[in-house]
Design a protein around this motif. Structure first.
Motif, short mmCIF file in Angstrom:
data_model
loop_
_atom_site.label_atom_id
_atom_site.label_comp_id
_atom_site.label_asym_id
_atom_site.label_seq_id
_atom_site.Cartn_x
_atom_site.Cartn_y
_atom_site.Cartn_z
N PRO A 1 65.39 62.18 33.40
CA PRO A 1 64.20 62.64 32.69
C PRO A 1 63.75 64.03 33.14
O PRO A 1 63.08 64.73 32.40
N ALA A 2 64.13 64.42 34.36
CA ALA A 2 63.77 65.75 34.89
C ALA A 2 65.00 66.35 35.56
O ALA A 2 65.75 65.64 36.24
N TYR A 3 65.17 67.65 35.38
CA TYR A 3 66.28 68.34 36.04
C TYR A 3 65.86 68.93 37.37
O TYR A 3 66.63 68.97 38.32
N SER A 4 64.62 69.39 37.46
CA SER A 4 64.11 69.98 38.70
C SER A 4 62.71 69.44 38.95
O SER A 4 62.08 68.83 38.08
N ILE A 5 62.20 69.67 40.15
CA ILE A 5 60.86 69.20 40.50
C ILE A 5 59.81 69.87 39.62
O ILE A 5 58.79 69.26 39.28
N GLU A 6 60.06 71.12 39.24
CA GLU A 6 59.10 71.83 38.38
C GLU A 6 58.94 71.14 37.03
O GLU A 6 57.86 71.21 36.42
N ASP A 7 59.99 70.49 36.54
CA ASP A 7 59.89 69.78 35.26
C ASP A 7 58.87 68.65 35.32
O ASP A 7 58.24 68.32 34.30
N ASN A 8 58.70 68.06 36.50
CA ASN A 8 57.74 66.96 36.63
C ASN A 8 56.30 67.42 36.42
O ASN A 8 55.45 66.63 36.00
N GLU A 9 56.03 68.70 36.70
CA GLU A 9 54.67 69.21 36.53
C GLU A 9 54.30 69.40 35.06
O GLU A 9 53.13 69.63 34.74
N LEU A 10 55.29 69.30 34.15
CA LEU A 10 55.03 69.51 32.73
C LEU A 10 54.81 68.19 31.99
O LEU A 10 54.97 68.12 30.77
N TRP A 11 54.44 67.14 32.71
CA TRP A 11 54.30 65.82 32.08
C TRP A 11 53.23 65.83 30.99
O TRP A 11 53.39 65.17 29.95
N ALA A 12 52.13 66.56 31.20
CA ALA A 12 51.06 66.57 30.21
C ALA A 12 51.51 67.25 28.92
O ALA A 12 51.22 66.77 27.81
N ARG A 13 52.22 68.36 29.04
CA ARG A 13 52.72 69.04 27.85
C ARG A 13 53.74 68.18 27.11
O ARG A 13 53.77 68.15 25.88
N HIS A 14 54.56 67.46 27.88
CA HIS A 14 55.56 66.59 27.27
C HIS A 14 54.89 65.45 26.51
O HIS A 14 55.31 65.11 25.39
#
Length: 263
Positions: A99-112
């Protein structure tokens, strides 16, 4: 000129079908390569996973927008086109392996999660345009239900792995070394060893987000590392990194919960 028109007509008839097959192929790649990424340090594997990860969302979003243009009130294929819409949302939910490639992707959960509303509007619009043709209405609604669940699972897993949520999960009880962990690790391949490694991982979680660990738990961990041989330390580290990967980069936190089992 005739040659160009011929291929323009061919692409016009088959563009959505080709792109849906491309989206499906990328999902299959991510299912298998997402697992391989956990154990492989190959640069080519990382490049392929990274490109597939970026391509998956782009293709699904693009085709979902194209479906509304492909609807024709006089066409008998509207039911099929509407049936594809929830599958694209299912693709946007992503496989459980990445579901995420990098740790930074996890911070975009709200936009997703916010994107789900926009994509559902398009998908429901396509479905409404297909009415009153109801040949595939029931399976289409069922796939919609499954797709929404998968999408929310991905957004929830991103939220669980975000720095804020990860830090909240490290409370005072989680930082303490469990009392049932033995200071002698004889066989690291059995289930008990995995339980001990998971207990140690609970004390090491603060280090993954630069948080301060519990002092007593940290001292007990140091004492434990002095009691075991180097080979066993490496095995424990391998298991702990595996736990961290599962929590930060795949849907383990959601899938292995009560709600996850029900879903």
């Amino acid at each position: 000129m005739d040659f160009q028109e011929k291929y323009k007509k061919l692409w016009s008839d088959w563009d959505i079908r080709v792109l849906i097959l491309l989206s499906f192929s990328v999902q299959i790649d991510l299912i298998f390569l997402g697992r391989l990424r956990k154990t492989s340090a190959s640069m080519w594997i990382r490049m392929l996973v990274w490109s597939s990860y970026l391509l998956a969302d782009w293709v699904a979003d693009f085709v979902l927008g194209q479906l509304s243009n492909a609807m024709d009130d006089s066409s008998s294929s509207n039911a099929i086109i509407a049936f594809w819409a929830p599958f694209l949302i299912l693709h946007l939910g992503g496989p459980d392996t990445i579901p995420a490639y990098s740790i930074e992707d996890n911070e975009l959960w709200a936009r997703h999660l916010l994107s789900l509303g926009y994509e559902l509007i398009i998908a429901f619009y396509v479905l409404l345009r297909s009415l009153p043709n109801t040949r595939l209405l029931t399976p289409t609604i069922l796939i919609f239900f499954v797709a929404i669940i998968k999408y929310i699972e991905r957004s929830s897993s991103l939220y669980k792995a975000s720095a804020e949520s990860f830090r909240r999960s490290i409370d005072s009880s989680a930082r303490k070394l469990p009392s049932n962990i033995s200071l002698t690790i004889s066989n690291m391949e059995d289930l008990n060893a995995m339980n001990r490694a998971f207990g140690l991982y609970s004390t090491c979680k603060p280090f993954f987000i630069d948080a301060t660990p519990h002092v007593e738990a940290y001292k007990e961990t140091i004492e434990l590392s002095k009691e075991i041989i180097a080979k066993e330390v490496l095995i424990v580290m391998r298991l702990e990194l595996s736990f961290a990967y599962d929590e930060l980069y795949i849907k383990a936190a959601i899938n292995h919960s009560r709600v996850g089992y029900v879903l």
